[in-house]
Motif scaffolding. Structure first.
Motif, PDB file in Angstrom:
ATOM      1  N   SER A  77       0.835  -1.201   0.000  1.00  0.00           N
ATOM      2  CA  SER A  77       0.000   0.000   0.000  1.00  0.00           C
ATOM      3  C   SER A  77       0.876   1.260   0.000  1.00  0.00           C
ATOM      4  O   SER A  77       0.431   2.334  -0.397  1.00  0.00           O
ATOM      5  CB  SER A  77      -0.926   0.004   1.213  1.00  0.00           C
ATOM      6  N   GLU A  78       2.148   1.116   0.411  1.00  0.00           N
ATOM      7  CA  GLU A  78       3.072   2.262   0.367  1.00  0.00           C
ATOM      8  C   GLU A  78       3.739   2.375  -1.003  1.00  0.00           C
ATOM      9  O   GLU A  78       3.964   3.467  -1.512  1.00  0.00           O
ATOM     10  CB  GLU A  78       4.157   2.103   1.439  1.00  0.00           C
ATOM     11  N   PHE A 208      -2.152  -9.660 -20.643  1.00  0.00           N
ATOM     12  CA  PHE A 208      -3.047  -8.563 -20.233  1.00  0.00           C
ATOM     13  C   PHE A 208      -2.320  -7.728 -19.191  1.00  0.00           C
ATOM     14  O   PHE A 208      -2.644  -7.804 -18.009  1.00  0.00           O
ATOM     15  CB  PHE A 208      -4.341  -9.105 -19.630  1.00  0.00           C
ATOM     16  N   PRO A 209      -1.312  -6.980 -19.601  1.00  0.00           N
ATOM     17  CA  PRO A 209      -0.486  -6.319 -18.587  1.00  0.00           C
ATOM     18  C   PRO A 209      -1.256  -5.267 -17.793  1.00  0.00           C
ATOM     19  O   PRO A 209      -1.857  -4.366 -18.387  1.00  0.00           O
ATOM     20  CB  PRO A 209       0.635  -5.686 -19.406  1.00  0.00           C
ATOM     21  N   PRO A 210      -1.261  -5.405 -16.491  1.00  0.00           N
ATOM     22  CA  PRO A 210      -1.895  -4.380 -15.664  1.00  0.00           C
ATOM     23  C   PRO A 210      -0.977  -3.176 -15.540  1.00  0.00           C
ATOM     24  O   PRO A 210       0.209  -3.271 -15.815  1.00  0.00           O
ATOM     25  CB  PRO A 210      -2.039  -5.077 -14.309  1.00  0.00           C
ATOM     26  N   LYS A 211      -1.517  -2.051 -15.105  1.00  0.00           N
ATOM     27  CA  LYS A 211      -0.671  -0.860 -14.956  1.00  0.00           C
ATOM     28  C   LYS A 211       0.369  -1.083 -13.878  1.00  0.00           C
ATOM     29  O   LYS A 211       1.506  -0.691 -14.005  1.00  0.00           O
ATOM     30  CB  LYS A 211      -1.539   0.350 -14.648  1.00  0.00           C
ATOM     31  N   GLN A 212      -0.040  -1.712 -12.796  1.00  0.00           N
ATOM     32  CA  GLN A 212       0.916  -2.094 -11.766  1.00  0.00           C
ATOM     33  C   GLN A 212       0.762  -3.600 -11.625  1.00  0.00           C
ATOM     34  O   GLN A 212      -0.323  -4.129 -11.825  1.00  0.00           O
ATOM     35  CB  GLN A 212       0.573  -1.444 -10.432  1.00  0.00           C
ATOM     36  N   GLN A 213       1.846  -4.252 -11.262  1.00  0.00           N
ATOM     37  CA  GLN A 213       1.737  -5.705 -11.217  1.00  0.00           C
ATOM     38  C   GLN A 213       0.918  -6.195 -10.038  1.00  0.00           C
ATOM     39  O   GLN A 213       0.573  -7.355  -9.947  1.00  0.00           O
ATOM     40  CB  GLN A 213       3.124  -6.339 -11.226  1.00  0.00           C
ATOM     41  N   HIS A 214       0.629  -5.318  -9.123  1.00  0.00           N
ATOM     42  CA  HIS A 214      -0.319  -5.668  -8.064  1.00  0.00           C
ATOM     43  C   HIS A 214      -1.446  -4.680  -8.159  1.00  0.00           C
ATOM     44  O   HIS A 214      -1.198  -3.516  -8.348  1.00  0.00           O
ATOM     45  CB  HIS A 214       0.331  -5.602  -6.686  1.00  0.00           C
ATOM     46  N   PRO A 215      -2.684  -5.023  -8.055  1.00  0.00           N
ATOM     47  CA  PRO A 215      -3.182  -6.366  -7.736  1.00  0.00           C
ATOM     48  C   PRO A 215      -3.464  -7.245  -8.949  1.00  0.00           C
ATOM     49  O   PRO A 215      -4.344  -8.100  -8.860  1.00  0.00           O
ATOM     50  CB  PRO A 215      -4.450  -6.056  -6.953  1.00  0.00           C
ATOM     51  N   THR A 298      -1.294 -17.806   4.456  1.00  0.00           N
ATOM     52  CA  THR A 298      -1.011 -16.363   4.261  1.00  0.00           C
ATOM     53  C   THR A 298      -2.290 -15.533   4.117  1.00  0.00           C
ATOM     54  O   THR A 298      -2.477 -14.790   3.154  1.00  0.00           O
ATOM     55  CB  THR A 298      -0.112 -16.125   3.015  1.00  0.00           C
ATOM     56  N   LEU A 299      -3.149 -15.663   5.111  1.00  0.00           N
ATOM     57  CA  LEU A 299      -4.445 -14.975   5.064  1.00  0.00           C
ATOM     58  C   LEU A 299      -4.290 -13.452   5.127  1.00  0.00           C
ATOM     59  O   LEU A 299      -5.074 -12.715   4.536  1.00  0.00           O
ATOM     60  CB  LEU A 299      -5.313 -15.458   6.230  1.00  0.00           C
ATOM     61  N   SER A 300      -3.255 -12.995   5.835  1.00  0.00           N
ATOM     62  CA  SER A 300      -3.113 -11.542   6.039  1.00  0.00           C
ATOM     63  C   SER A 300      -2.878 -10.800   4.734  1.00  0.00           C
ATOM     64  O   SER A 300      -3.428  -9.721   4.519  1.00  0.00           O
ATOM     65  CB  SER A 300      -1.965 -11.245   6.992  1.00  0.00           C
ATOM     66  N   VAL A 301      -2.035 -11.381   3.864  1.00  0.00           N
ATOM     67  CA  VAL A 301      -1.787 -10.667   2.597  1.00  0.00           C
ATOM     68  C   VAL A 301      -3.061 -10.658   1.762  1.00  0.00           C
ATOM     69  O   VAL A 301      -3.383  -9.657   1.116  1.00  0.00           O
ATOM     70  CB  VAL A 301      -0.603 -11.259   1.808  1.00  0.00           C
ATOM     71  N   LEU A 302      -3.812 -11.750   1.803  1.00  0.00           N
ATOM     72  CA  LEU A 302      -5.043 -11.808   1.010  1.00  0.00           C
ATOM     73  C   LEU A 302      -6.033 -10.756   1.514  1.00  0.00           C
ATOM     74  O   LEU A 302      -6.692 -10.073   0.736  1.00  0.00           O
ATOM     75  CB  LEU A 302      -5.650 -13.212   1.090  1.00  0.00           C
ATOM     76  N   VAL A 305      -4.813  -7.136   0.462  1.00  0.00           N
ATOM     77  CA  VAL A 305      -5.054  -6.713  -0.929  1.00  0.00           C
ATOM     78  C   VAL A 305      -6.530  -6.884  -1.318  1.00  0.00           C
ATOM     79  O   VAL A 305      -6.882  -6.850  -2.493  1.00  0.00           O
ATOM     80  CB  VAL A 305      -4.141  -7.455  -1.949  1.00  0.00           C
ATOM     81  N   HIS A 306      -7.373  -7.060  -0.283  1.00  0.00           N
ATOM     82  CA  HIS A 306      -8.831  -7.155  -0.467  1.00  0.00           C
ATOM     83  C   HIS A 306      -9.212  -8.276  -1.436  1.00  0.00           C
ATOM     84  O   HIS A 306      -9.986  -8.097  -2.371  1.00  0.00           O
ATOM     85  CB  HIS A 306      -9.403  -5.809  -0.949  1.00  0.00           C
ATOM     86  N   TRP A 307      -8.601  -9.427  -1.243  1.00  0.00           N
ATOM     87  CA  TRP A 307      -8.874 -10.599  -2.069  1.00  0.00           C
ATOM     88  C   TRP A 307     -10.365 -10.933  -1.944  1.00  0.00           C
ATOM     89  O   TRP A 307     -10.861 -11.150  -0.843  1.00  0.00           O
ATOM     90  CB  TRP A 307      -8.024 -11.759  -1.549  1.00  0.00           C
ATOM     91  N   PRO A 308     -11.083 -10.975  -3.070  1.00  0.00           N
ATOM     92  CA  PRO A 308     -12.549 -11.102  -2.956  1.00  0.00           C
ATOM     93  C   PRO A 308     -13.025 -12.425  -2.346  1.00  0.00           C
ATOM     94  O   PRO A 308     -14.110 -12.481  -1.770  1.00  0.00           O
ATOM     95  CB  PRO A 308     -13.030 -10.979  -4.409  1.00  0.00           C
TER      96      PRO A 308
END
Ligand code: ZN
Length: 443
Positions: A77-78, A208-215, A298-302, A305-308
């Motif tokens: 997020s930073e 399908f390249p995203p603008k940033q690789q995350h998310p 690794t639930l915290s990372v999910l 990043v608001h993993w649906p």
């Protein structure tokens, strides 16, 4: 303070026995950093000798183990991960890692299983050694150095690679049985404690390249769900070669895998743990069960990043637990702030594990996921010969859901780093650690 002293407790949890114990005194030895004796007292009363520590009235646990971290990452997020790798200097990333390690230790984490240096080559092994030599405070690190993946499966990529656009390598890329055996030998030779391999990844991301690789979400809405799905990156034969080569060096091998196909392939190859496993499915869970593979969800990372599909994943973690699959608590810490590792314990409880089982996941199971006795040190429970890693909480996690955020006391290898909520031996950021801590026990 003498080399051998007692730590007196009135309430302690032993994850190996899964039991709460009253009125226990633990003798620790600063020379070798180990627990040398454990005595059950008649009552809360204790004979406190000079130099003893009194943790009566607090809730005492073994030092916590975060089974999936990245010391060189700070919160996505930073700054997204690709930007961190592309823009931040090697020096900045080392300094950040130094801060991350101190923060983690003071939050009660005495061990980090650090799964990938994220374009920092083998610097994680060097940080590990700096901590072991007493040059900086931090958890005991077990490091993977570079992760192993196939060609261009796990690299920071951009749409402009003309004219030598240069991004630091994300992994140790290799293909084919011979090259992969060599890659494992390279990792071992460079000091890796653990071999980490990518079983699957979004390796068609440039389609399908995203603008940033995350998310990792495409803005082109053609496909019904994820336009950049994970695909296996190795053949079964290649995965098997990696695991076998690691086994020959007595090093645990762990696999990043999200999908059913990835999880099944990694389990069949004989890995110790599956990292993430968010879409493991029925076949994936069964493969973990059949091959006695640890799941580190690794639930915290999910969550961060608001993993649906997080609610479904929580259900699956409970399902896995009920099947008898061992669950290790590791947040992918670093993708969200270091020091917040406790979130993973809270999420395991949310998934339906009892407080006691969640603590076991964050201690004893953490030790198992470092390879157990293969890692060369015992920690994560209370027994003679275990590392004297002891933390104390201000409140009882059975009645206070924020208890894991209230770490009042931290001891690692019989050296105190935090007492009465105050750091000990860490004067200020940037100042060297006090001389007496330079005499640290090396594993
Ligand atoms: Zn990770």
């Amino acid at each position: 303070m003498s080399e051998i002293y007692d730590v007196h407790t009135s309430l302690l949890f032993d994850p190996k026995r899964l039991e709460w114990l009253d009125n226990v005194s633990i003798t620790v030895n600063k020379q070798n950093g180990l627990i040398t004796k454990i005595v059950k007292r008649e009552s809360e009363k204790a004979e406190i000798a000079e130099g003893d520590l009194d943790l009566r009235g607090k809730v005492v646990l073994p030092g916590l183990v975060d089974a999936h971290t990245h010391i060189f990452l700070h919160a996505y997020s930073e700054n997204p991960s690709v930007n961190q790798k592309r823009d931040e200097s090697f020096v900045e990333r080392i300094i950040r890692a130094t801060n991350h390690c101190r923060i983690a230790l003071l939050a009660g984490y005495t061990t980090y299983r650090d799964l990938g240096s994220e374009s920092m080559q083998e610097a994680d092994a060097n940080v590990r050694d700096a901590i072991n030599r007493g040059l900086m405070p931090g958890p005991r690190l077990f490091v993977a150095t570079r992760v192993i993946a196939s060609t261009l499966a796990y690299e920071p990529r951009t749409e402009n690679h003309i004219g030598g656009t240069c991004l630091p390598a994300g992994c140790d890329a290799a293909d084919g049985v011979d090259e992969l055996r060599k890659a494992v030998r390279r990792r071992i030779g460079h000091g890796a404690d653990i071999i980490k391999v990518y079983a699957d990844y979004r390796r068609r991301i440039m389609r399908f390249p995203p603008k940033q690789q995350h998310p990792y979400k495409s803005e082109i809405k053609i496909l019904p769900d994820d336009p950049n799905p994970d695909h296996n990156v190795f053949s079964d034969e290649e995965l098997k070669a990696i695991v076998d080569e690691a086994k020959m060096a007595k090093a645990p091998c762990v696999a990043h895998a999200h999908t059913e196909d990835g999880v099944v392939a990694a389990c069949k190859a004989g890995v110790l743990s599956i990292e993430h496993g968010s879409k493991a499915g029925k076949r994936g869970l069964q493969a973990m069960k059949d091959n006695d593979v640890i799941l580190c969800p690794t639930l915290s990372v999910l969550e961060s990043v608001h993993w649906p599909t997080l609610p479904t994943i929580l259900d699956n973690v409970k399902k896995a637990f009920d099947m008898g699959i061992r669950i290790a608590a590791g947040g992918d810490t670093g993708t969200f702030p270091h020091g917040e590792g406790a979130r993973e314990i809270e999420l395991l409880i949310k998934a339906g594990l009892t407080v006691e089982e969640a603590i076991k996941s964050a201690t004893y199971r953490g030790w198992e996921s470092c390879g157990g006795d293969l890692c060369g040190r015992r920690f994560g429970w209370f027994e003679e010969g275990c590392s004297a890693d002891i933390i104390a909480l201000d409140t009882d996690p059975r009645t206070d859901e924020d208890a894991f955020r209230k770490v009042n006391f931290v001891m690692k290898d019989a050296v105190v780093w935090k007492q009465e909520n105050q750091p000990v031996g860490i004067v200020e950021i940037g100042k060297p650690v006090r001389g007496e801590y330079l005499k640290r026990t090396v594993i």
